[in-house]
Design a protein around this motif. Structure first.
Motif, PDB file in Angstrom:
ATOM      1  N   ASP A   1       0.977  -1.340  -0.090  1.00 55.99           N
ATOM      2  CA  ASP A   1      -0.052  -0.059  -0.392  1.00 55.99           C
ATOM      3  C   ASP A   1       1.272   0.752  -0.262  1.00 55.99           C
ATOM      4  O   ASP A   1       0.402   2.330  -0.392  1.00 55.99           O
TER       5      ASP A   1
ATOM      6  N   GLU B   1       1.452   3.688  -3.406  1.00 60.76           N
ATOM      7  CA  GLU B   1       0.810   5.182  -2.926  1.00 60.76           C
ATOM      8  C   GLU B   1       2.087   6.433  -3.062  1.00 60.76           C
ATOM      9  O   GLU B   1       1.706   7.022  -4.363  1.00 60.76           O
TER      10      GLU B   1
ATOM     11  N   ARG C   1       2.177   6.909  -7.898  1.00 60.71           N
ATOM     12  CA  ARG C   1       1.053   7.387  -7.810  1.00 60.71           C
ATOM     13  C   ARG C   1       1.666   8.229  -7.877  1.00 60.71           C
ATOM     14  O   ARG C   1       1.393   9.360  -8.658  1.00 60.71           O
ATOM     15  N   GLU C   2       2.509   8.675  -6.682  1.00 58.49           N
ATOM     16  CA  GLU C   2       2.863  10.551  -6.079  1.00 58.49           C
ATOM     17  C   GLU C   2       4.028  11.516  -7.058  1.00 58.49           C
ATOM     18  O   GLU C   2       4.184  11.674  -7.117  1.00 58.49           O
TER      19      GLU C   2
END
Length: 666
Positions: free
Chosen positions: A295, A299, A302-303
């Motif tokens: 997770d 994340e 994605r950033e």
């Protein structure tokens, strides 16, 4: 004691009883709980065996209760006693207290009962007794993670017999020992020759293991205490509430039981609980740790703004590099943070110590990969470490607890037996208080010349068989020496008086307190109580009844005979003659007897000696109801109900008819 000489004990039962520790002691004392520990013997059967052993011990021929009605009275008073018990054991134990003609048996129970009726108790004792039961035998204990090892076949057989809870393996050398250590968490080598041998795993060289089985298999004593944990706690509560002198250190026993779980494992140890939880939760925690890492990394991806020059992309493809290389180049810090989070979650979720945490960190590698996956080898090593630590901890705790409890086992048994026996004593005490009982006085060798009664003398007796509150029962004084007729009005209490006499005599010969202010009686050999016959008997039944009294008249010197309206067996004229003849024979033989009869006057006239006639006198009629003096008046023929009614009518009217009728009764 020859066990097979006990009435009702055959070869098979004797064999079962012989497996008990000190079976003779248990039998002599009527210890139903201990007898019921023998294989295949229930508490009910144990009570019957105990009663047979007691009869043999006191040379008691049995047969004190000689008629159906006598046996009914015994069962009724025994039922009243049982109503005051809390435990099933006490109810069964009371079955071993029976009416006996044996002086030694009567005095034995009297001593027990005299102590019992002085016991002080409160509701807390009774509440605690609710949880007490005879101790149960635990089932077979099997321990699979430990084994015994030996090189000797004879030693092998000894080990199997001494410690059946463990597997016993035969090995040839240290290599065989090492192989066993890979399959068992602990191997206990029985041969001195293994001393000094270094083998990977938990291998203990214990040549004395068979002599100290509780140390090798602490589960053995712990199984007993675990199976009986609640019963022992209840027995401890009884001793504390009743302030009894315990047979063991109840504080130490209570402390040991508090550390013992119902399944025989050790309870209340934080470190063992931690290790147990860690082993149980390992897979789930590792899976969650994986999710935490993925997770976090997902994340971060994605950033993240990732720019790859064409030449760099071409170079990566030509080298066959994949996402891992890209992660290593562009997201190294983010991956490291994700893995660190996964490791910390695993360590915190399982509450691992420093050494265990070091192994746990290896579950997630430093080389970037996506998705992040745990290293199963590292998880396996962590599981092995945690399991081994748990078993070492559990083993040590079990040994320590078994050592604390093992020496308490016999004391714990006695603790429960004493609590159960207290229930028996309290049942007697509560019965005695409910019916305002007193201990009777026996005249063991009655002789008319000394003035001692040859029968019984009851003062302030209250029949426990009446279905009335004690306060509503009129106390009765009555005594008979020899043979007497008891007369009285209908519903005046003649049958209740016989029931009172029978109850007092039965309880006295049981060795128990009796429902009266004072009782003095002789020791009877047997009790013959004949209840009222319903209707005239046919010729065969009449002949059988007469034969029974003939046998009694010939050999009933030590008998107590109670008969309720024998005249109902045949025509009134014949009945009076037969009863007169029976009374003559019983009187000559020295028996004690009370015959209730409406034909007392006729019987007295037909008898060839001066028959004692006692009467339950009706004082008169009040609002149509008889007013009765319940205590029989000695040497008095009671008036009948018709005479009282005629007397009442004569007093209320001047008609001569009533006076003429009244004269017929004179």
């Amino acid at each position: 004691m020859d066990l097979e000489s006990i009435p009702g004990v055959g070869e098979k039962t004797a064999r079962a009883l012989s497996e008990l520790d000190e079976p003779e002691r248990a039998l002599r004392s009527g210890d139903v709980a201990r007898i019921a520990e023998a294989p295949g013997i229930t508490q009910g059967r144990a009570a019957r065996i105990a009663r047979g052993a007691i009869r043999r011990e006191h040379d008691d021929p049995g047969g004190f209760l000689a008629t159906d009605r006598a046996r009914e009275v015994y069962r009724e008073v025994l039922g009243l006693l049982k109503e005051w018990t809390v435990t099933d054991y006490a109810a069964q134990r009371l079955e071993t207290i029976y009416p006996s003609p044996s002086r030694s048996r009567i005095e034995e129970v009297q001593a027990f009962a005299a102590d019992a009726i002085d016991i002080e108790y409160d509701e807390a004792v009774l509440d605690a007794l609710e949880g007490v039961e005879p101790l149960a035998t635990p089932g077979d204990v099997r321990v699979r993670e430990r084994c015994l090892a030996t090189t000797d076949a004879e030693r092998y057989s000894e080990a199997r017999a001494a410690i059946p809870e463990l597997s016993v393996e035969v090995v040839e050398d240290a290599q065989g020992l090492a192989e066993l250590a890979r399959g068992y968490s602990t191997v206990i080598a029985l041969d001195e020759s293994f001393a000094g041998v270094t083998v990977e795993g938990d291998v203990q060289v214990r040549p004395d293991a068979l002599e100290t089985p509780a140390e090798v298999v602490p589960e053995r004593p712990l199984a007993f205490f675990a199976r009986n944990r609640d019963r022992l706690r209840a027995a401890i509560a009884v001793h504390r509430a009743a302030d009894l002198d315990p047979a063991c250190d109840v504080d130490a026993l209570a402390d040991g039981l508090s550390r013992l779980a119902e399944d025989g494992t050790v309870a209340g140890d934080e470190e063992l609980d931690r290790l147990t939880t860690a082993v149980d939760d390992l897979d789930a925690a590792a899976g969650t740790a994986e999710s935490v890492a993925n997770d976090r990394l997902r994340e971060a991806i994605r950033e993240k703004d990732v720019t790859i020059e064409g030449s760099d992309l071409l170079s990566l493809v030509e080298r066959g590099a994949g996402v891992d290389s890209l992660l290593s180049r562009e997201l190294a810090d983010e991956y490291a943070a994700a893995v660190a989070a996964a490791r910390e979650h695993l360590i915190e979720a399982l509450d691992l110590d420093q050494g265990e945490a070091e192994i746990a960190r290896r579950a997630f590698g430093d080389e970037p990969t996506f998705p992040v996956e745990r290293d199963e080898d590292a998880i396996g090593r962590l599981r092995e470490e945690l399991t081994a630590a748990k078993e070492r901890r559990a083993g040590r705790l079990k040994r320590d607890l078994a050592a604390d409890l093992a020496d308490q086992r016999e004391g714990a048994r006695q603790l429960v037996r004493d609590a159960l026996e207290l229930d028996v004593e309290l049942a007697i005490a509560r019965f005695a208080r409910e019916y305002e009982c007193a201990m009777p006085e026996f005249v063991w060798e009655p002789t008319g010349a000394t003035g001692d009664p040859a029968g019984f003398a009851i003062e302030g007796g209250r029949s426990p068989l009446l279905d009335e509150p004690l306060a509503a029962i009129d106390p009765v004084d009555y005594g008979v020496s020899g043979v007497a007729l008891l007369s009285g009005v209908n519903s005046g209490g003649k049958t209740s008086t016989l029931d009172l006499v029978a109850s007092v005599v039965v309880l006295a010969h049981m060795g128990l307190p009796v429902p009266a202010d004072d009782v003095r009686l002789r020791r009877f050999d047997d009790l013959h109580y004949h209840a009222k016959t319903q209707g005239t008997l046919d010729a065969g039944a009449f002949e059988s009844t007469v034969r029974e009294f003939a046998d009694l008249a010939q050999g009933g010197e030590g008998s107590l005979v109670l008969v309720d309206e024998l005249e109902s067996i045949t025509e009134p004229g014949a009945s009076a003659k037969i009863i007169a003849g029976i009374l003559e024979a019983l009187s000559e033989n020295g028996a004690t007897a009370v015959f209730v009869s409406h034909l007392a006057g006729e019987i007295r006239e037909m008898a060839d000696y001066d028959v004692t006639v006692d009467g339950i006198e009706a004082v008169g009629l009040v609002d149509g109801e008889l007013e009765v003096n319940r205590s029989p008046v000695k040497e008095h023929l009671a008036r009948s109900t018709p005479e009282l009614i005629v007397e009442k009518l004569a007093g209320e009217s001047e008609a001569l008819f009533y006076d003429r009728l009244l004269e017929k009764f004179e």
